[in-house]
Enzyme design. Structure first.
Site, PDB file in Angstrom:
ATOM      1  N   CYS A   1       0.862  -1.179   0.000  1.00 23.39           N
ATOM      2  CA  CYS A   1       0.000   0.000   0.000  1.00 23.39           C
ATOM      3  C   CYS A   1       0.899   1.230   0.000  1.00 23.39           C
ATOM      4  O   CYS A   1       1.850   1.289   0.784  1.00 23.39           O
ATOM      5  CB  CYS A   1      -0.882  -0.015   1.248  1.00 23.39           C
ATOM      6  SG  CYS A   1      -1.967   1.406   1.373  1.00 23.39           S
TER       7      CYS A   1
ATOM      8  N   HIS B   1      -8.789  -3.743  -2.517  1.00 20.18           N
ATOM      9  CA  HIS B   1      -7.928  -2.975  -1.622  1.00 20.18           C
ATOM     10  C   HIS B   1      -8.286  -1.480  -1.674  1.00 20.18           C
ATOM     11  O   HIS B   1      -8.444  -0.836  -0.638  1.00 20.18           O
ATOM     12  CB  HIS B   1      -6.458  -3.202  -2.036  1.00 20.18           C
ATOM     13  CG  HIS B   1      -5.458  -2.427  -1.242  1.00 20.18           C
ATOM     14  ND1 HIS B   1      -4.531  -3.032  -0.423  1.00 20.18           N
ATOM     15  CD2 HIS B   1      -5.228  -1.097  -1.139  1.00 20.18           C
ATOM     16  CE1 HIS B   1      -3.783  -2.098   0.150  1.00 20.18           C
ATOM     17  NE2 HIS B   1      -4.178  -0.918  -0.271  1.00 20.18           N
ATOM     18  N   GLU B   2      -8.456  -0.966  -2.893  1.00 24.55           N
ATOM     19  CA  GLU B   2      -8.746   0.471  -3.038  1.00 24.55           C
ATOM     20  C   GLU B   2     -10.158   0.821  -2.563  1.00 24.55           C
ATOM     21  O   GLU B   2     -10.368   1.862  -1.962  1.00 24.55           O
ATOM     22  CB  GLU B   2      -8.546   0.919  -4.496  1.00 24.55           C
ATOM     23  CG  GLU B   2      -7.149   0.696  -5.068  1.00 24.55           C
ATOM     24  CD  GLU B   2      -6.019   1.186  -4.174  1.00 24.55           C
ATOM     25  OE1 GLU B   2      -6.221   2.152  -3.421  1.00 24.55           O
ATOM     26  OE2 GLU B   2      -4.921   0.589  -4.209  1.00 24.55           O
TER      27      GLU B   2
ATOM     28  N   HIS C   1     -10.305   1.321   1.073  1.00 29.41           N
ATOM     29  CA  HIS C   1      -9.825   2.648   1.497  1.00 29.41           C
ATOM     30  C   HIS C   1     -10.978   3.656   1.590  1.00 29.41           C
ATOM     31  O   HIS C   1     -10.968   4.539   2.438  1.00 29.41           O
ATOM     32  CB  HIS C   1      -8.808   3.195   0.488  1.00 29.41           C
ATOM     33  CG  HIS C   1      -7.386   2.791   0.758  1.00 29.41           C
ATOM     34  ND1 HIS C   1      -6.720   3.147   1.907  1.00 29.41           N
ATOM     35  CD2 HIS C   1      -6.501   2.090   0.022  1.00 29.41           C
ATOM     36  CE1 HIS C   1      -5.477   2.673   1.858  1.00 29.41           C
ATOM     37  NE2 HIS C   1      -5.317   2.013   0.722  1.00 29.41           N
TER      38      HIS C   1
HETATM   39 ZN    ZN Z   1      -3.685   1.055   0.054  1.00 28.37          ZN
END
Ligand code: ZN
Length: 162
Positions: free
Chosen positions: A85, A127-128, A131
């Site tokens: 990340c 993953h994004e 966020h």
């Molecule tokens: Zn990340």
């Protein structure tokens, strides 16, 4: 615009829905792509550059993709893959996530998009999208693993030099 690192509270905020698809949004997206390239990232979310909007950029070798308001509609399978990340320089963790997902999103112009994907793209997207809800990849590992990397996290949490 600059990269926000771990321990900055911005990364824990839930981002707001994008309603206006204007010049501003396009500028934000292209600046994000610039930061992503500069840091050799495969993905970047708006909160990582201090913007609380549901916008992500992904670049896994083909043409870069920018998605507004992305949402995982369906998921299946399980896969373990190593993730990094940009907000955690030098930290790589093996994380289990669904291997195949169906995503609904909007283009930078506001057109709706729907697609199914697997492998690396599915991984980066999850993953994004995490966020955007203030979820970080260290939340996806077990307690014991987190304990094992506590030193590294402490190091990362030191105040950012500017
Ligand atoms: Zn990340």
């Amino acid at each position: 615009m600059e990269l926000i690192l771990y321990q900055n509270k911005i990364l824990r905020e839930k981002c707001g829905e994008i309603k206006e698809f204007d010049r501003d949004l396009e500028n934000t997206a292209s600046e994000m792509l610039g930061i992503m390239y500069k840091n050799n990232g495969v993905g970047l979310s708006a909160p990582q550059v201090g913007i609380g909007k549901r916008l992500i950029a992904v670049n896994i070798g083909q043409a870069p993709v920018v998605l507004a308001n992305p949402k995982v509609m369906e998921k299946s399978g399980k896969e373990i893959m190593e993730e990094g990340c940009l907000s955690f320089p030098g930290l790589f963790l093996k994380i289990e996530r669904p291997g195949r997902i169906k995503v609904k999103a909007q283009s930078i112009k506001g057109e709706s998009i729907e697609f199914e994907t697997k492998g690396l793209l599915a991984r980066v997207l999850q993953h994004e999208i995490d966020h955007l809800d203030g979820i970080l990849f260290i939340d996806r590992i077990g307690f014991f693993k987190r304990w094992k990397i506590r030193k590294k996290l402490k190091e990362l949490a030191k105040p950012q030099k500017t």
